[in-house]
Write a protein that holds these residues in place. Structure first.
Motif, mmCIF file in Angstrom:
data_model
loop_
_atom_site.group_PDB
_atom_site.id
_atom_site.type_symbol
_atom_site.label_atom_id
_atom_site.label_comp_id
_atom_site.label_asym_id
_atom_site.label_seq_id
_atom_site.Cartn_x
_atom_site.Cartn_y
_atom_site.Cartn_z
ATOM 1 N N CYS A 49 -8.733 -18.960 -13.748
ATOM 2 C CA CYS A 49 -10.057 -18.549 -13.271
ATOM 3 C C CYS A 49 -11.140 -19.495 -13.792
ATOM 4 O O CYS A 49 -11.996 -19.949 -13.024
ATOM 5 N N CYS A 50 -11.088 -19.811 -15.081
ATOM 6 C CA CYS A 50 -12.098 -20.717 -15.659
ATOM 7 C C CYS A 50 -12.038 -22.100 -15.017
ATOM 8 O O CYS A 50 -13.071 -22.684 -14.683
ATOM 9 N N LEU B 1 -13.347 -21.930 -11.403
ATOM 10 C CA LEU B 1 -14.805 -21.784 -11.386
ATOM 11 C C LEU B 1 -15.495 -23.088 -11.771
ATOM 12 O O LEU B 1 -16.537 -23.432 -11.208
ATOM 13 N N ALA C 171 -15.395 -25.207 -8.739
ATOM 14 C CA ALA C 171 -16.376 -24.712 -7.763
ATOM 15 C C ALA C 171 -17.779 -25.180 -8.137
ATOM 16 O O ALA C 171 -18.551 -25.600 -7.263
ATOM 17 N N TYR C 172 -18.097 -25.126 -9.402
ATOM 18 C CA TYR C 172 -19.401 -25.596 -9.871
ATOM 19 C C TYR C 172 -19.586 -27.084 -9.560
ATOM 20 O O TYR C 172 -20.657 -27.507 -9.110
ATOM 21 N N TRP D 261 -20.258 -27.411 -5.891
ATOM 22 C CA TRP D 261 -21.583 -26.872 -5.561
ATOM 23 C C TRP D 261 -22.679 -27.881 -5.862
ATOM 24 O O TRP D 261 -23.609 -28.056 -5.098
ATOM 25 N N ALA E 164 -17.107 -24.643 -2.284
ATOM 26 C CA ALA E 164 -17.304 -24.054 -3.614
ATOM 27 C C ALA E 164 -17.189 -22.532 -3.564
ATOM 28 O O ALA E 164 -16.530 -21.921 -4.421
ATOM 29 N N VAL E 165 -17.809 -21.909 -2.567
ATOM 30 C CA VAL E 165 -17.724 -20.452 -2.427
ATOM 31 C C VAL E 165 -16.274 -20.030 -2.185
ATOM 32 O O VAL E 165 -15.814 -19.014 -2.721
ATOM 33 N N VAL F 61 -14.683 -19.874 -5.518
ATOM 34 C CA VAL F 61 -15.145 -18.708 -6.275
ATOM 35 C C VAL F 61 -14.438 -17.449 -5.787
ATOM 36 O O VAL F 61 -13.973 -16.629 -6.589
ATOM 37 N N SER G 219 -11.002 -17.443 -7.081
ATOM 38 C CA SER G 219 -10.929 -17.127 -8.516
ATOM 39 C C SER G 219 -11.013 -15.619 -8.747
ATOM 40 O O SER G 219 -10.382 -15.090 -9.662
ATOM 41 N N ALA G 220 -11.783 -14.917 -7.936
ATOM 42 C CA ALA G 220 -11.869 -13.463 -8.064
ATOM 43 C C ALA G 220 -10.561 -12.795 -7.662
ATOM 44 O O ALA G 220 -10.178 -11.763 -8.236
#
Length: 192
Positions: free
Chosen positions: A77-78, A81, A84-85, A88, A180-181, A184, A187-188
């Motif tokens: 997940c980290c 993310l 994704a950052y 973005w 990027a979204v 995210v 990751s959820a």
């Protein structure tokens, strides 16, 4: 002999959107086909190794050890993310000297925390339940690697072609932010 059920399952598991598909599509659009080749090869080798080790039984170790599985989920997940950052905040196609695609090693290492690969590999072992572990490992490793070479090549090529439509800063930012979204959201889903 080709196991068509296994091949179909693995193909659709790898072809559907996930972190690797999103990242090679974005890399193809941003850096082009040639500069994304090390990323593709890192995925192909990493996924083949993960699938092979799953056939040897490492997947059962993960399944039977919930604490280890949670650690893997948190790391995944980290990392996702963070990627994704990076997508973005990426600038338009004009790439500065710090920007680069994933290296072979980065792409290979990411597969160890890529939950989609583990899920597909663990499920794929059911197609080979009647085979000894070494045979499962070889079949899974080769099937995943060969199919993923095609899948990653397709999505990288798609991204590269798509870059021709990303002619201004606004369209570029929209595309990268959609990518990027997507990461995210994925990751959820790791904890679902």
């Amino acid at each position: 002999m080709i196991n068509f059920a296994l091949t179909g399952f693995v193909f659709f598991g790898l072809f559907s959107p996930g972190p690797n598909v999103i990242l090679v599509t974005a890399s193809g659009a941003r850096f082009g086909w040639n500069r994304t080749i090390p990323h593709i090869l890192g995925i192909v080798v990493g996924v083949g190794v993960i699938a092979g080790l799953t056939g040897l039984g490492i997947g059962q170790v993960l399944s039977s050890n919930p604490n280890l599985f949670v650690v893997l989920q948190v790391i995944a997940c980290c990392w996702i993310l963070w990627m994704a950052y990076q997508l973005w905040r990426s600038s338009p196609k004009e790439v500065d000297s710090r920007d680069r695609p994933f290296t072979f090693v980065e792409a290979l290492l990411f597969q160890w925390v890529n939950p989609k690969i583990w899920a597909v590999a663990l499920t794929a072992t059911a197609f080979l339940a009647d085979q000894p572990p070494v045979s499962q490992a070889i079949t899974l490793g080769l099937t995943f690697s060969i199919l993923n070479l095609f899948v990653c090549s397709f999505w990288t090529g798609f991204g590269s072609l798509l870059s021709r439509l990303l002619v201004d800063e606004t369209s570029w930012r929209i595309f990268m932010r959609i990518m990027a979204v997507g990461l995210v959201i994925f990751s959820a889903l790791i904890f679902a």
